[in-house]
Design an enzyme around this catalytic site. Structure first.
Site, mmCIF file in Angstrom:
data_model
loop_
_atom_site.group_PDB
_atom_site.id
_atom_site.type_symbol
_atom_site.label_atom_id
_atom_site.label_comp_id
_atom_site.label_asym_id
_atom_site.label_seq_id
_atom_site.Cartn_x
_atom_site.Cartn_y
_atom_site.Cartn_z
ATOM 1 N N LYS A 32 33.857 43.546 30.662
ATOM 2 C CA LYS A 32 32.282 43.412 30.701
ATOM 3 C C LYS A 32 31.622 44.636 31.462
ATOM 4 C CE LYS A 32 33.055 39.486 32.861
ATOM 5 N NZ LYS A 32 34.237 39.673 32.834
ATOM 6 N N THR A 33 32.190 44.989 32.620
ATOM 7 C CA THR A 33 31.468 45.900 33.344
ATOM 8 C C THR A 33 31.781 47.314 32.357
ATOM 9 O OG1 THR A 33 32.196 44.836 35.372
ATOM 10 C CG2 THR A 33 31.279 47.211 35.436
ATOM 11 N N ASP A 219 25.028 42.689 35.522
ATOM 12 C CA ASP A 219 26.682 42.455 35.683
ATOM 13 C C ASP A 219 26.710 41.072 36.426
ATOM 14 O OD1 ASP A 219 29.371 42.702 35.427
ATOM 15 O OD2 ASP A 219 29.560 44.611 36.456
ATOM 16 N N GLU A 220 27.779 40.462 36.401
ATOM 17 C CA GLU A 220 28.205 39.156 37.138
ATOM 18 C C GLU A 220 26.975 38.189 37.169
ATOM 19 O OE1 GLU A 220 30.884 38.914 38.853
ATOM 20 O OE2 GLU A 220 31.684 41.139 39.123
ATOM 21 N N GLN A 249 34.175 32.715 36.796
ATOM 22 C CA GLN A 249 34.156 33.287 38.003
ATOM 23 C C GLN A 249 32.990 33.155 38.816
ATOM 24 O OE1 GLN A 249 35.795 37.578 38.032
ATOM 25 N NE2 GLN A 249 35.660 37.211 35.781
ATOM 26 N N ARG A 611 42.495 39.877 39.709
ATOM 27 C CA ARG A 611 42.507 41.214 40.457
ATOM 28 C C ARG A 611 43.573 42.142 40.158
ATOM 29 N NH1 ARG A 611 37.984 41.526 39.256
ATOM 30 N NH2 ARG A 611 38.294 39.336 38.587
HETATM 31 P P1 ATP Z 1 35.936 41.268 35.849
HETATM 32 O O1 ATP Z 1 35.560 39.916 35.285
HETATM 33 O O2 ATP Z 1 37.053 41.139 36.736
HETATM 34 O O3 ATP Z 1 34.586 41.867 36.441
HETATM 35 P P2 ATP Z 1 35.480 42.733 33.369
HETATM 36 O O4 ATP Z 1 35.426 42.098 32.490
HETATM 37 O O5 ATP Z 1 34.249 43.495 34.229
HETATM 38 O O6 ATP Z 1 36.327 42.392 34.723
HETATM 39 P P3 ATP Z 1 36.340 45.785 33.529
HETATM 40 O O7 ATP Z 1 36.333 45.963 34.846
HETATM 41 O O8 ATP Z 1 35.156 46.069 32.810
HETATM 42 O O9 ATP Z 1 36.446 44.168 33.176
HETATM 43 O O10 ATP Z 1 37.679 46.209 32.681
HETATM 44 C C1 ATP Z 1 38.726 45.894 33.190
HETATM 45 C C2 ATP Z 1 39.834 47.007 32.904
HETATM 46 O O11 ATP Z 1 40.279 47.051 31.714
HETATM 47 C C3 ATP Z 1 39.116 48.567 33.496
HETATM 48 O O12 ATP Z 1 40.137 49.117 33.936
HETATM 49 C C4 ATP Z 1 38.712 49.016 32.293
HETATM 50 O O13 ATP Z 1 38.689 50.424 32.225
HETATM 51 C C5 ATP Z 1 39.756 48.429 31.029
HETATM 52 N N1 ATP Z 1 39.374 48.360 29.643
HETATM 53 C C6 ATP Z 1 38.333 47.600 29.246
HETATM 54 N N2 ATP Z 1 38.024 47.754 28.077
HETATM 55 C C7 ATP Z 1 39.081 48.871 27.570
HETATM 56 C C8 ATP Z 1 39.341 49.322 26.338
HETATM 57 N N3 ATP Z 1 38.880 48.979 25.280
HETATM 58 N N4 ATP Z 1 40.458 50.139 26.429
HETATM 59 C C9 ATP Z 1 41.150 50.545 27.398
HETATM 60 N N5 ATP Z 1 40.836 50.068 28.746
HETATM 61 C C10 ATP Z 1 39.878 49.030 28.939
HETATM 62 MG MG MG Z 2 33.396 43.436 35.908
#
Ligand code: ATP
Ligand code: MG
Length: 680
Positions: A32-33, A219-220, A249, A611
């Site tokens: 997402k981020t 975000d969040e 979350q 995490r």
């Molecule tokens: P959270 O809910 O914990 O905030 P999130 O959904 O924001 O998580 P991110 O932090 O954006 O998730 O991504 C999680 C990990 O996966 C990061 O290390 C990111 O670089 C990696 N990642 C996300 N999408 C891809 C992709 N398409 N290919 C490779 N790595 C990815």
């Molecule tokens: Mg995130």
């Protein structure tokens, strides 16, 4: 051109979504981020949106900084610098700095921290004769904060008739608000509340912000409260609002966050496009399975199942210790063993439910000489020496900041004792003016000539230095000169118990100078105002720059760990009463069946598990000291919800006699360490 090939089709669709509201509802670690970051870059590069028109809102300052860095990697730091990437509070603070005079405040307002707020409430409780009636200032503040987060001004707050706390808070709230205003100060929640009022009462300001921020990304989103939500509604009337979040979350319900905001988004913003992401890129299959097994038990959620293309990875590990000291020791030793195997310190984190749990871990890490970084807990800027020094800067910026003024009036000691201060305050009340005005003209206060002389010197000192700061081009140098002239070091040494203690405390002063220096190097146009802004707005991640660079184990609460990731995570204190936390365990017994608190605790556990990237170690203690007495602890129900086949190794054995001796010896050496650190 940015490379969208590193995204999966759903992520890509979200990045390349055109205009109109977009909801990205997806589980932990699904990117997402990352999507927000890419979308910002894409808007600028492919859509030609001006960088200034982008507003991205994150939950912490650290997250904001990281996002800006990521964007800079994609499209260059020149562009990234022009964007507004910040928390809600920092955004509102910036807006208020420009327009707050429209609400009758002065632009050089001060942001009160928790300690300042408490002091004000305590004063008011005493003044209203509530003292000794069993209301803690903290509780009152809690109610006031809750009102503010729901956008209730004092006149809109109708306390429940049968709730004495609410009744008391309703008496204090209007005076509290007036007290802040008299000091030209705002509290943290006011930043949102006042900005909202500003928008409602001054259409032109709102319109200006709307024109400025053509694209808003949040975000969040699951943790936004009512005030934040209403601000977004006002700002995003153009509909270019992209929010991302995970209902599983949502962990700030206790602070007024409203899960409904994300669940109702599609209703509130008609024409919303919703995209779901289910592929997780962060964790191993085993970790995900554990996370899914726990969160599945919550009844009120949008069903989603995370999966990963990676393998199962290493099994989970459970460490069961007889008590919290052993728990900490086993974790510390385990961390050291991992280091020998080549893992960096910074790849490991210890996550706990409440900040008090950090103490034994700190002791053990220190004992083994393992570098660690504590997030939250006793903050650098909460230390007395630091607060005293910063209070000077605050007064130089805003002399009406009464709490800071009282702090420094007789610091360093200059013969303006408590009785004189009382007389001055009485005169303030009689004349209904600020303390600063009374200091300028204290004739009617009934003070001795000597004290009046001291006050005149103090006022001249403040005036002189206000002028010097206005003229200064080297902020750090000016602050250093100020501290020297005040003789802060000498004062610290005078009140210290020993030479070593004096040395150590003087170092805090040096740290303030370092903080000013670091700020000055970072900013293009450094100013005293800007520095104070950082001091009051940065919460968990204050000395972030140095800390980020450091190779150290991270210790933090589950709440602070949101959005972060670590290869190896220790989720500690997996016990009933700890996680889930006691108050939710009790609630369950009262209400029976569905329990919102317990569900929030489960989400917290889910946040903790997710995490971890490579390996998750869960730990628990069979007994834990509470007010000095050992208390037996049952394993957390969440632990039991994780399928047993995901674990290896089984429990680590209990204490042996040698271990007890060893513990004793180490405890002694540790306490002498601590004593010499604290000095008193
Ligand atoms: P959270 O809910 O914990 O905030 P999130 O959904 O924001 O998580 P991110 O932090 O954006 O998730 O991504 C999680 C990990 O996966 C990061 O290390 C990111 O670089 C990696 N990642 C996300 N999408 C891809 C992709 N398409 N290919 C490779 N790595 C990815
Ligand atoms: Mg995130």
């Amino acid at each position: 051109m940015i490379d969208l090939a590193t995204l999966n089709p759903q992520q890509r669709a979200a990045v390349e979504h055109g205009e109109g509201p977009l909801l990205l509802l997806a589980g932990a670690g699904s990117g997402k981020t990352r999507v927000i970051t890419f979308r910002i870059a894409w808007l600028v590069q492919a859509r030609g949106v001006a960088a200034e028109q982008i507003l991205a809102v994150t939950f912490t300052n650290k997250a904001a900084r990281e996002m800006r860095e990521r964007v800079a990697e994609l499209i260059g730091s020149g562009q990234a610098r022009k964007m507004t990437i910040s928390t809600f509070h920092a955004l509102c603070s910036a807006i208020l700095r420009q327009h707050i005079q429209r609400l009758g405040y002065r632009r050089n307002f001060t942001i009160y921290d928790a300690a300042d707020q408490l002091r004000l409430v305590r004063d008011l409780l005493a003044r209203h004769d509530f003292a000794g009636r069993g209301f803690a200032a903290e509780q009152i503040l809690w109610v006031i904060s809750d009102c503010k987060n729901r956008l209730l001004a004092p006149e809109d707050f109708h306390p429940a008739v049968n709730d004495p706390l609410q009744q008391a808070a309703a008496v204090i709230y209007p005076d509290y608000q007036q007290g802040l205003r008299a000091c030209n100060a705002v509290d943290f929640d006011d930043l949102l509340l006042l900005t909202h009022r500003l928008f409602l009462e001054h259409e032109d300001v709102l319109e200006q912000c709307r024109q400025r921020f053509r694209h808003i990304l949040v975000d969040e989103y699951q943790d936004t409260n009512t005030a934040q939500y209403q601000l977004l509604r006002l700002l995003a009337s153009h509909g270019n609002l992209c929010v991302v979040g995970d209902d599983d979350q949502s962990i700030y319900g206790w602070r007024g966050a409203n899960l409904g905001n994300i669940l109702d988004f599609e209703k509130d913003f008609p024409g919303t496009r919703t995209i779901r992401l289910e592929q997780n890129y962060r964790s191993t299959g085993t970790i995900l399975e554990a996370a899914n097994a726990v969160i599945r038990r919550n009844s009120r959620r949008k069903e989603k199942a995370l999966w990963t293309a990676g393998g199962a990875g290493e099994p989970l590990e459970l460490i069961e210790a007889p008590d919290e000291e052993e728990e900490a020791r086993l974790v510390a030793e385990r961390i050291q063993a991992e280091r020998y195997r080549g893992r960096r310190w910074r790849e490991m984190a210890i996550l706990y439910r409440t900040n008090v749990q950090s103490r034994p871990f700190e002791e053990q890490l220190r004992y083994l000489d393992i570098p660690y970084r504590l997030v939250g807990g006793q903050q650098f800027f909460d230390r007395k020496e630091v607060k005293d020094a910063v209070a000077y800067l605050k007064v130089l910026y805003n002399p009406r900041d009464e709490i800071s003024l009282l702090r420094i009036l007789n610091y360093p000691r200059r013969g303006i004792g408590p009785t004189s201060v009382e007389k001055l305050i009485a005169l303030c009340n009689r004349r209904d003016v600020s303390l600063w005005e009374v200091l300028r003209d204290p004739d009617e206060a009934g003070l001795t000539d000597q004290v009046r002389g001291e006050i005149a010197l103090f006022v001249r000192l403040i005036d002189t230095w206000r002028y010097r700061f206005e003229q200064a081009d080297d902020l750090q140098q000016t602050v250093r000169q100020l501290f020297d002239e005040l003789g802060l070091e000498a004062e610290i040494r005078r009140t210290a118990g020993s030479r070593e203690q004096g040395d150590r405390r003087c170092e805090f002063l040096q740290d303030v100078l370092n903080a000013v220096g670091a700020y000055q190097n970072r900013e293009t146009a450094p100013s005293l105002a800007g520095f104070l802004e950082k001091v009051s707005l940065l919460d968990d991640d204050r000395r972030e720059d140095e800390e980020d660079a450091e190779d150290a184990v991270t210790l933090m609460s589950l709440h602070s760990s949101k959005g972060l990731e670590f290869p190896l995570v220790f989720l500690v204190g997996m016990e009933e009463g700890c996680l889930p936390h006691r108050k939710s365990v009790d609630a369950l017994e009262v209400e029976g069946g569905f329990d919102p608190h317990l569900e929030e605790e489960r989400r917290l556990c889910y946040v903790g598990i997710t995490r971890a990237r490579e390996k998750l170690v869960l730990t628990r203690a069979a007994s834990r000291r509470k007010r000095g007495r050992p208390e037996m602890r049952e394993p957390s129900r969440f632990l039991q919800e994780i399928p047993e086949r995901l674990f290896t190794g089984g429990a680590v054995s209990g204490p042996s006699p040698e271990r007890e001796e060893e513990k004793d010896r180490r405890a002694k050496s540790f306490f002498s360490d601590i004593q010499s650190l604290l000095g008193d």
